[in-house]
Scaffold this motif. Structure first.
Motif, PDB file in Angstrom:
ATOM      1  N   GLY A 141       2.976  -4.322   7.251  1.00  0.00           N
ATOM      2  CA  GLY A 141       2.309  -3.949   8.486  1.00  0.00           C
ATOM      3  C   GLY A 141       1.999  -2.586   8.744  1.00  0.00           C
ATOM      4  O   GLY A 141       1.178  -2.207   9.735  1.00  0.00           O
ATOM      5  N   VAL A 142       2.532  -1.731   7.625  1.00  0.00           N
ATOM      6  CA  VAL A 142       2.339  -0.371   7.825  1.00  0.00           C
ATOM      7  C   VAL A 142       1.088   0.039   6.575  1.00  0.00           C
ATOM      8  O   VAL A 142       1.499  -0.568   5.362  1.00  0.00           O
ATOM      9  N   TYR A 143       0.202   0.570   6.712  1.00  0.00           N
ATOM     10  CA  TYR A 143      -0.877   0.985   5.844  1.00  0.00           C
ATOM     11  C   TYR A 143      -1.045   2.353   5.709  1.00  0.00           C
ATOM     12  O   TYR A 143      -1.214   2.750   6.733  1.00  0.00           O
ATOM     13  N   SER A 144      -1.533   2.611   4.493  1.00  0.00           N
ATOM     14  CA  SER A 144      -1.911   4.115   4.353  1.00  0.00           C
ATOM     15  C   SER A 144      -2.583   4.048   2.807  1.00  0.00           C
ATOM     16  O   SER A 144      -2.059   3.561   1.913  1.00  0.00           O
ATOM     17  N   ASN A 145      -3.658   4.768   2.530  1.00  0.00           N
ATOM     18  CA  ASN A 145      -4.300   5.075   1.406  1.00  0.00           C
ATOM     19  C   ASN A 145      -4.542   6.402   1.048  1.00  0.00           C
ATOM     20  O   ASN A 145      -5.427   6.817   0.385  1.00  0.00           O
ATOM     21  N   ASN A 146      -3.552   7.169   1.499  1.00  0.00           N
ATOM     22  CA  ASN A 146      -3.578   8.400   1.157  1.00  0.00           C
ATOM     23  C   ASN A 146      -2.198   9.049   0.901  1.00  0.00           C
ATOM     24  O   ASN A 146      -1.347   9.272   1.802  1.00  0.00           O
ATOM     25  N   GLU A 147      -1.916   9.350  -0.486  1.00  0.00           N
ATOM     26  CA  GLU A 147      -0.485   9.908  -0.616  1.00  0.00           C
ATOM     27  C   GLU A 147      -0.058  11.297  -0.264  1.00  0.00           C
ATOM     28  O   GLU A 147       1.047  11.724  -0.100  1.00  0.00           O
ATOM     29  N   LEU A 148      -1.309  12.231   0.035  1.00  0.00           N
ATOM     30  CA  LEU A 148      -1.075  13.352   0.622  1.00  0.00           C
ATOM     31  C   LEU A 148      -0.832  13.608   1.984  1.00  0.00           C
ATOM     32  O   LEU A 148      -0.703  14.581   2.477  1.00  0.00           O
ATOM     33  N   SER A 149      -0.900  12.375   2.596  1.00  0.00           N
ATOM     34  CA  SER A 149      -0.892  12.623   4.048  1.00  0.00           C
ATOM     35  C   SER A 149       0.524  11.765   4.504  1.00  0.00           C
ATOM     36  O   SER A 149       0.990  10.805   3.876  1.00  0.00           O
ATOM     37  N   THR A 150       0.980  12.220   5.810  1.00  0.00           N
ATOM     38  CA  THR A 150       2.225  11.489   6.347  1.00  0.00           C
ATOM     39  C   THR A 150       1.950  10.661   7.393  1.00  0.00           C
ATOM     40  O   THR A 150       2.853  10.030   7.873  1.00  0.00           O
ATOM     41  N   GLN A 151       0.538  10.461   7.539  1.00  0.00           N
ATOM     42  CA  GLN A 151       0.224   9.657   8.569  1.00  0.00           C
ATOM     43  C   GLN A 151      -0.116   8.124   8.118  1.00  0.00           C
ATOM     44  O   GLN A 151      -0.275   7.845   6.772  1.00  0.00           O
ATOM     45  N   TYR A 152       0.147   7.235   8.997  1.00  0.00           N
ATOM     46  CA  TYR A 152      -0.013   5.764   8.721  1.00  0.00           C
ATOM     47  C   TYR A 152      -0.649   4.922   9.959  1.00  0.00           C
ATOM     48  O   TYR A 152      -0.475   5.480  10.957  1.00  0.00           O
ATOM     49  N   ALA A 153      -1.022   3.874   9.385  1.00  0.00           N
ATOM     50  CA  ALA A 153      -1.843   2.891  10.445  1.00  0.00           C
ATOM     51  C   ALA A 153      -0.751   1.407  10.417  1.00  0.00           C
ATOM     52  O   ALA A 153      -0.401   1.283   9.415  1.00  0.00           O
ATOM     53  N   VAL A 154      -0.653   0.950  11.672  1.00  0.00           N
ATOM     54  CA  VAL A 154       0.254  -0.083  11.813  1.00  0.00           C
ATOM     55  C   VAL A 154      -0.696  -1.296  12.529  1.00  0.00           C
ATOM     56  O   VAL A 154      -1.158  -1.079  13.456  1.00  0.00           O
ATOM     57  N   ARG A 155      -0.691  -2.061  11.834  1.00  0.00           N
ATOM     58  CA  ARG A 155      -1.138  -3.476  12.304  1.00  0.00           C
ATOM     59  C   ARG A 155      -2.437  -3.393  12.993  1.00  0.00           C
ATOM     60  O   ARG A 155      -2.829  -3.735  14.143  1.00  0.00           O
ATOM     61  N   GLY A 156      -3.417  -2.743  12.255  1.00  0.00           N
ATOM     62  CA  GLY A 156      -4.767  -2.719  12.867  1.00  0.00           C
ATOM     63  C   GLY A 156      -4.959  -1.430  13.818  1.00  0.00           C
ATOM     64  O   GLY A 156      -6.153  -1.244  14.226  1.00  0.00           O
ATOM     65  N   GLY A 157      -3.979  -0.610  13.992  1.00  0.00           N
ATOM     66  CA  GLY A 157      -4.172   0.539  14.803  1.00  0.00           C
ATOM     67  C   GLY A 157      -4.673   1.694  13.911  1.00  0.00           C
ATOM     68  O   GLY A 157      -4.669   1.530  12.746  1.00  0.00           O
ATOM     69  N   ASN A 158      -4.686   2.917  14.617  1.00  0.00           N
ATOM     70  CA  ASN A 158      -5.092   4.010  13.683  1.00  0.00           C
ATOM     71  C   ASN A 158      -3.792   5.199  13.994  1.00  0.00           C
ATOM     72  O   ASN A 158      -2.851   4.631  14.728  1.00  0.00           O
ATOM     73  N   TYR A 159      -4.196   6.390  13.230  1.00  0.00           N
ATOM     74  CA  TYR A 159      -2.886   7.411  13.307  1.00  0.00           C
ATOM     75  C   TYR A 159      -2.543   7.871  14.724  1.00  0.00           C
ATOM     76  O   TYR A 159      -1.087   8.324  14.761  1.00  0.00           O
ATOM     77  N   ASP A 160      -3.386   7.785  15.738  1.00  0.00           N
ATOM     78  CA  ASP A 160      -3.006   8.274  16.809  1.00  0.00           C
ATOM     79  C   ASP A 160      -2.294   7.074  17.818  1.00  0.00           C
ATOM     80  O   ASP A 160      -2.029   7.471  19.056  1.00  0.00           O
TER      81      ASP A 160
END
Length: 815
Positions: A141-160
């Motif tokens: 359920g946790v998604y990220s396509n950027n190893e340089l970032s600590t931000q993540y998206a969860v179940r269709g939501g965005n970083y905010d």
């Protein structure tokens, strides 16, 4: 100030003393909900195994420690008046099987659907951005396509849409970050962590007003002196724990430094890169009396980012028709982010059944983003003849042009919070009541100045939003001469928020089965004001509930149902549209959320395993649509869409290798939105499939050598279109994200591996590691650069690749 002086000066006149400590099992794991009893006085250990109890002074008393899963332990003490005594006990597990299963200890988090991550796992697992967020990206359920970032998206939501708490205090990220490599350090200092809980949805009302997830982190309370040092080619950290002689004062302080040059230099763009990411974080604890506890959490962070690109060549196309983009740069980017954070937390144990907390925090960030970069590009065909002197070079140009980007962005934000919480244990009714009220003041001062000029083959391209005939170079263009993109805005915004929650927990039985219920609601009132702004007052109400049942079966299985209405009142970034204009009347986004899950614990080859399965469905209304460019989110700020999300997550974790925890996770989701009844299209976070693997191993013939593997596979996001484009015309997806990081660590000494060598006697732990990031050297793209060919009037999407294979050396030491 009067309240602070009164509380600090509070002294109990009774002849009493206090005993506190930590309860651990034989694996050195904390034991929760153990009962500590002295006569008629009882208390329970918390999720960290910590307890404290007030006892009579100057008399011998017997401390009795019991837990349903462990053998009873008793200790006799006699303490002086106002004396503090530290008692740390290891409880032995009972050998006989219990006739009934009791929901207690770790069961509380189990029924709540909370995933707990051990701090040791967080510290050892390799990653380009090692830490808590690095581990979260392996969870379903946790998604990220950027190893340089600590931000993540969860179940269709965005970083905010993700909540982050440290010691129950909400923490914030910088606002102006547009690229993952600018982020530097996560707020969380891994070396200070004692407990990490994560919920991907269906969480309780006590957590704040976000749509997607909660990350709840607890820093440890030192009980003795200890020190830690970590160093690698990416930076280092030092942490010290201090405790006073009378155990009333304790402090943990960490200093960190990071330099991303090792990672950035592996990218296609050749740069002069001078970053400085550093912070200092401290937590001070004071036990004023047996009833009062005080703590202070402070953080100062400074991120200086200087980026001077030189050249870039990206090869793409096909084997039959290879194409390359060559870029030559002039100019630089100079960004700086300075943040100050301070929070005071006070806990008052009124009696055995009631506890109150006061939390006050201040967050101040000063950010600047300045850049002037001229990129002159050449798009052409590559010489693919291996025997040619120009093999690999561009021999025929399809298009040439330039792009000049400029920004002078400044932001100054001050956020103040004051919160009161209450906890009441109603033992006769097997229930608990929790409540809280919070006031937040947000003061934002923002200047946004950005423009971009694009030139192709000597002809300036107009703004993409200007609808005028343009047939250059064949016919003259008579439209206005304007930058390709131009955003200018100055905003001074103040937001006042009042929020509160109340919830009720109950545990009972249905026949021989046990069940647990949580029901609660949140209310949030806010108003946006500022220069030429006078938004209307808005109020939202969010009911939530959870139900869990554990049947009296031979198999250890638990079923959960949770959901409710989750509403997210807009933060400043959600109020600002593409042009930089603030809409003070943006509504809260709504998510009707339901989660059905099953938790199955079992043993395989005598080792413990757990399979967690969850299915979820969300219906979203008043959606504030957005685009994502790298990690920068731009909102339309008009609540013009509806959306839905559904999916399923699975996680199998356990001792695949005896004595170590590993897990495999799989997730599927689909999310689409409908803007102004134009039809459903994929949202920017529509990442359909996800596989994650976290694996730990060691060599039986060489037990000092340990292996750690972190592997993630995500299908491509629909994020390849220009940020200014109409999403209904561009539904291009990026390629799949594939990444494997592996670490090898030689342990000289730790809790399980001891040494008789003299030079190791001073160390409690010492290890030396070698890490390989992106082990298989996969080319992962985060965005596309769009280049025009004036001859064919075509646009080419040139992928912006992330980091390639990189090597790192790491040293860990503990005293």
């Amino acid at each position: 100030m009067i309240l602070f002086i009164f509380i600090t000066g509070f002294v109990s006149h009774a002849q009493t003393a206090r005993v506190k400590g930590v309860l651990l099992d034989e694996s050195n794991m904390p034991i929760e909900d153990a009962t500590v009893k002295v006569g008629d006085i009882t208390t329970k250990s918390n999720e960290n195994g910590f307890f404290q109890i007030k006892i009579p002074a100057n008399v011998k008393v017997i401390i009795e420690i019991t837990h349903v899963s462990y053998k009873k332990s008793t200790v006799t003490v006699e303490l002086k008046n106002n004396e503090d005594y530290e008692l740390n006990v290891v409880l032995n597990q009972k050998s006989e099987q219990l006739g009934e299963v009791v929901i207690s200890g770790g069961g509380r988090k189990r029924v709540e659907g909370v995933t707990t991550i051990e701090p040791q796992v967080i510290r050892m697992i390799p990653g380009a951005n090692a830490g808590v967020e690095n581990i979260l990206k392996t969870l379903p359920g946790v998604y990220s396509n950027n190893e340089l970032s600590t931000q993540y998206a969860v179940r269709g939501g965005n970083y905010d849409e993700n909540l982050v708490y440290v010691n129950e205090i909400e923490v914030y990220r910088p606002f102006l970050i547009r690229s993952g490599q600018q982020e530097g350090l996560s707020f969380t200092n891994t070396e200070m962590v004692s407990n990490v809980d994560f919920s991907a949805g269906g969480f309780q009302a006590k957590y704040g007003d976000k749509l997607s997830s909660v990350l709840d982190i607890t820093y440890r309370r030192p009980t003795r002196f200890r020190a830690a040092l970590d160093a690698s080619l990416l930076g280092g950290s030092a942490t010290v724990d201090l405790v006073s002689k009378n155990q009333k004062w304790s402090n943990i302080t960490g200093i960190r430094y990071r330099n991303n040059s090792l990672l950035v230099n592996s990218q296609e763009t050749q740069t002069n890169y001078t970053p400085t990411f550093a912070d200092v974080q401290t937590q001070i604890n004071y036990d004023a009396s047996a009833k009062w506890e005080w703590s202070f959490l402070g953080n100062i962070s400074q991120n200086k980012y200087k980026y001077e690109p030189l050249t870039r060549q990206t090869n793409f196309g096909t084997i039959d028709e290879p194409i390359a983009l060559q870029v030559f740069y002039e100019g630089q980017e100079k960004d700086e982010y300075v943040t100050y954070f301070g929070a005071i937390k006070s806990t008052y144990q009124a009696n055995e059944n009631s506890k109150y907390k006061f939390i006050g925090s201040i967050y101040h960030t000063q950010e600047q983003e300045y850049f002037d970069i001229l990129a002159q590009y050449r798009l052409g065909e590559i010489d693919s003849n291996i025997g040619s002197d120009t093999f690999g070079d561009v021999v025929y140009s399809r298009g040439v042009g330039s792009q000049l980007t400029h920004a002078r962005n400044n932001l100054d934000a001050l956020i103040v919070n004051a919160e009161v919480k209450g906890f009441h244990d109603i033992k006769k009714k097997s229930s608990q009541v929790e409540w809280g009220f919070k006031y937040t003041r947000e003061d934002i001062r923002d200047r946004l100045v950005e423009w971009e000029v694009v030139d192709s083959a000597g002809f300036s391209l107009p703004q993409p939003h200007i609808v005028l005939p343009n047939d250059q170079p064949y016919t003259p263009y008579y439209g206005p001469l304007a930058p390709y993109q131009n955003v200018r805005a100055t905003n001074f915004v103040q937001i006042n928020r009042f929020s509160g929650y109340g919830q009720w927990n109950y545990r009972g039985t249905i026949g021989s089965s046990q069940f647990w219920v949580n029901a609660g609601a949140r209310v949030h009132d806010w108003k946006v004001q500022g220069d030429n702004l006078n938004g209307k007052n808005q109020i939202v109400f969010s009911p939530r509930a959870q139900f869990a049942i554990k049947p009296e079966w031979r198999t250890d299985m638990l079923f959960r149902l949770s959901g409710g209405l989750y509403q997210q009142p807009p933060f400043y970034r959600e109020l600002r549209d593409y042009s930089g204009t603030v809409n003070p009347d943006v509504k809260a986004q709504k998510s009707y959320h339901i989660v059905v899950s099953n938790d199955y614990s079992f043993k395989l080859s005598g080792r413990p395993f757990k399979l967690v399965s969850e299915a979820y469905y969300k219906i979203l209304d008043d959606v504030n649509t957005y685009t994502i460019d790298n990690v920068r989110i731009r909102y339309r700020a008009n609540n013009d869409a509806v959306a839905y999300v559904y999916g399923a997550d699975f996680r199998l974790n356990g001792e695949f290798v005896p004595g170590t925890e590993s897990w495999f996770s799989f997730g599927y989701l689909k999310t689409e939105e409908n803007q102004n009844d134009r039809g459903y299209i994929s949202r920017p976070t529509d990442q359909r499939l996800k596989f994650g693997l976290l694996f730990q191993d060691y060599m039986p013939a060489l037990p000092n050598m340990k292996l750690y593997l972190n592997l993630v596979y995500n299908t491509g996001l629909p994020g390849g279109s220009p940020s200014y484009a109409d999403p209904y015309l561009y539904q291009l997806r990026l390629n799949d994200y594939r990444r494997a990081d592996v670490g090898f660590s030689y342990v000289f000494k730790d809790a399980t591996i001891q040494s008789t060598k003299n030079w190791l006697k001073k160390f409690k732990e010492l290890s030396l590691g070698f890490e390989i990031y992106n082990m298989f050297n996969n080319q992962n793209a985060i965005t596309n650069t769009w280049v025009r060919d004036v001859y064919t009037k075509s646009q080419y999407a040139i992928p912006n690749y992330m980091t390639t294979r990189t090597f790192n050396i790491k040293l860990n030491a503990r005293w």
